[in-house]
Design a protein around this motif. Structure first.
Motif, PDB file in Angstrom:
ATOM      1  N   ALA A 166       0.825  -1.210   0.000  1.00 52.78           N
ATOM      2  CA  ALA A 166       0.000   0.000   0.000  1.00 52.78           C
ATOM      3  C   ALA A 166       0.860   1.260   0.000  1.00 52.78           C
ATOM      4  O   ALA A 166       0.498   2.270  -0.613  1.00 52.78           O
ATOM      5  CB  ALA A 166      -0.922  -0.004   1.213  1.00 52.78           C
ATOM      6  N   THR A 167       1.999   1.202   0.676  1.00 50.53           N
ATOM      7  CA  THR A 167       2.899   2.358   0.721  1.00 50.53           C
ATOM      8  C   THR A 167       3.430   2.696  -0.666  1.00 50.53           C
ATOM      9  O   THR A 167       3.393   3.852  -1.107  1.00 50.53           O
ATOM     10  CB  THR A 167       4.080   2.078   1.671  1.00 50.53           C
ATOM     11  OG1 THR A 167       3.578   1.827   2.984  1.00 50.53           O
ATOM     12  CG2 THR A 167       5.044   3.251   1.707  1.00 50.53           C
ATOM     13  N   ARG A 191       0.574   3.828  -3.141  1.00 54.44           N
ATOM     14  CA  ARG A 191       0.142   5.209  -2.920  1.00 54.44           C
ATOM     15  C   ARG A 191       1.104   6.197  -3.594  1.00 54.44           C
ATOM     16  O   ARG A 191       0.676   7.165  -4.236  1.00 54.44           O
ATOM     17  CB  ARG A 191       0.065   5.479  -1.418  1.00 54.44           C
ATOM     18  CG  ARG A 191      -0.466   6.845  -1.051  1.00 54.44           C
ATOM     19  CD  ARG A 191      -0.789   6.913   0.435  1.00 54.44           C
ATOM     20  NE  ARG A 191       0.376   6.621   1.273  1.00 54.44           N
ATOM     21  CZ  ARG A 191       0.511   5.518   1.995  1.00 54.44           C
ATOM     22  NH1 ARG A 191      -0.438   4.586   1.984  1.00 54.44           N
ATOM     23  NH2 ARG A 191       1.585   5.326   2.740  1.00 54.44           N
ATOM     24  N   ARG A 214       0.760   5.893  -7.520  1.00 59.85           N
ATOM     25  CA  ARG A 214      -0.439   6.579  -8.040  1.00 59.85           C
ATOM     26  C   ARG A 214      -0.219   8.087  -8.111  1.00 59.85           C
ATOM     27  O   ARG A 214      -0.615   8.736  -9.090  1.00 59.85           O
ATOM     28  CB  ARG A 214      -1.652   6.262  -7.161  1.00 59.85           C
ATOM     29  CG  ARG A 214      -2.217   4.855  -7.354  1.00 59.85           C
ATOM     30  CD  ARG A 214      -3.608   4.741  -6.728  1.00 59.85           C
ATOM     31  NE  ARG A 214      -3.560   4.983  -5.285  1.00 59.85           N
ATOM     32  CZ  ARG A 214      -3.390   4.024  -4.381  1.00 59.85           C
ATOM     33  NH1 ARG A 214      -3.234   2.767  -4.770  1.00 59.85           N
ATOM     34  NH2 ARG A 214      -3.376   4.303  -3.089  1.00 59.85           N
TER      35      ARG A 214
END
Length: 244
Positions: A89-90, A93, A96
């Motif tokens: 997720a890090t 993020r 993106r």
């Protein structure tokens, strides 16, 4: 964050899209571990490294990214391999945000690895010796242990952690120095237990005045302190130069 990246993109390339980027992210939340593999090569080495990463990962496999690189060879001829793990997720993020600003991330690594590469690229040191590199920036203090010029392991101490360990109030110079001494004792002992050798030399990389920390390292650990400098280059750029 995206707007800041868009402004940076515009300053670099105007309206042109698809600017490739090599990204070095914070060492906070990055887990590393050195492991050994038999003297394999090619696809066999790739497969063995991948399976080992799955077995030793400190994070759930479905929620993590992992990668590896060779960092040395044991006396018996086995490969020494550095594995690195981060929550997916890090990275997602950050990826993106970069793509939203028209950057194309071609590689993402972490700060400790970039600093190790910087030492390899720009120092004139005898890298057959072990070193501890200490980098201080606005996030905190990163301790990077180098063996044969390669990252062996790292530890990140945030300013927030220093504050919490100092009672939660304003951090004084004395508080900071005490925390550095406590953490460094643990880290040096850990390295000695793993490698069977002592660290005698420290590479200091900081935009802050180095005198206080240099004296602290010399008086408490009898370490030889090497202040890393590059003509006309601010130390805040060392990490970026290592990643490039």
């Amino acid at each position: 964050f995206v707007n800041a990246l868009k402004n940076l993109h515009g300053q670099i390339s105007g309206a042109r899209k698809g600017l490739s980027a090599i990204v070095s992210i914070s060492s906070a939340g990055i887990y590393t571990q050195v492991f050994s593999l038999p003297p394999l090569a090619g696809e066999q080495l790739e497969e063995a490294a991948r399976l080992t990463l799955q077995m030793i990962s400190p994070l759930e496999r479905q929620l993590a990214y992992a990668d590896w690189q060779l960092v040395g060879e044991t006396s018996g001829g086995s490969h020494e391999v550095l594995g690195a793990f981060v929550e997916s997720a890090t990275v997602d993020r950050i990826t993106r945000a970069l793509r939203a600003a028209n950057f194309l991330p071609v590689a993402i690594e972490f700060g400790s690895l970039s600093l190790a590469r910087f030492v390899n690229k720009f120092s004139q040191l005898d890298l057959t010796k072990p070193y501890l590199a200490i980098n201080m920036n606005v996030e905190g203090v990163t301790f990077v242990f180098l063996h044969n010029g390669n990252l062996y392991f790292h530890y990140f101490l945030s300013w927030q952690a220093v504050q919490e360990k100092s009672g939660g109030g304003q951090v004084t110079l004395e508080d900071f120095q005490k925390q550095i001494v406590v953490e460094l004792k643990k880290l040096l002992n850990f390295y000695r237990s793993r490698r069977g050798e002592n660290i005698n030399d420290v590479i200091l990389m900081t935009a802050m005045p180095p005198q206080e920390i240099s004296q602290l390292l010399k008086s408490n650990f009898n370490l030889n302190v090497i202040v890393m400098e590059r003509a006309q280059i601010d130390p805040v750029w060392f990490m970026a130069l290592g990643a490039a």
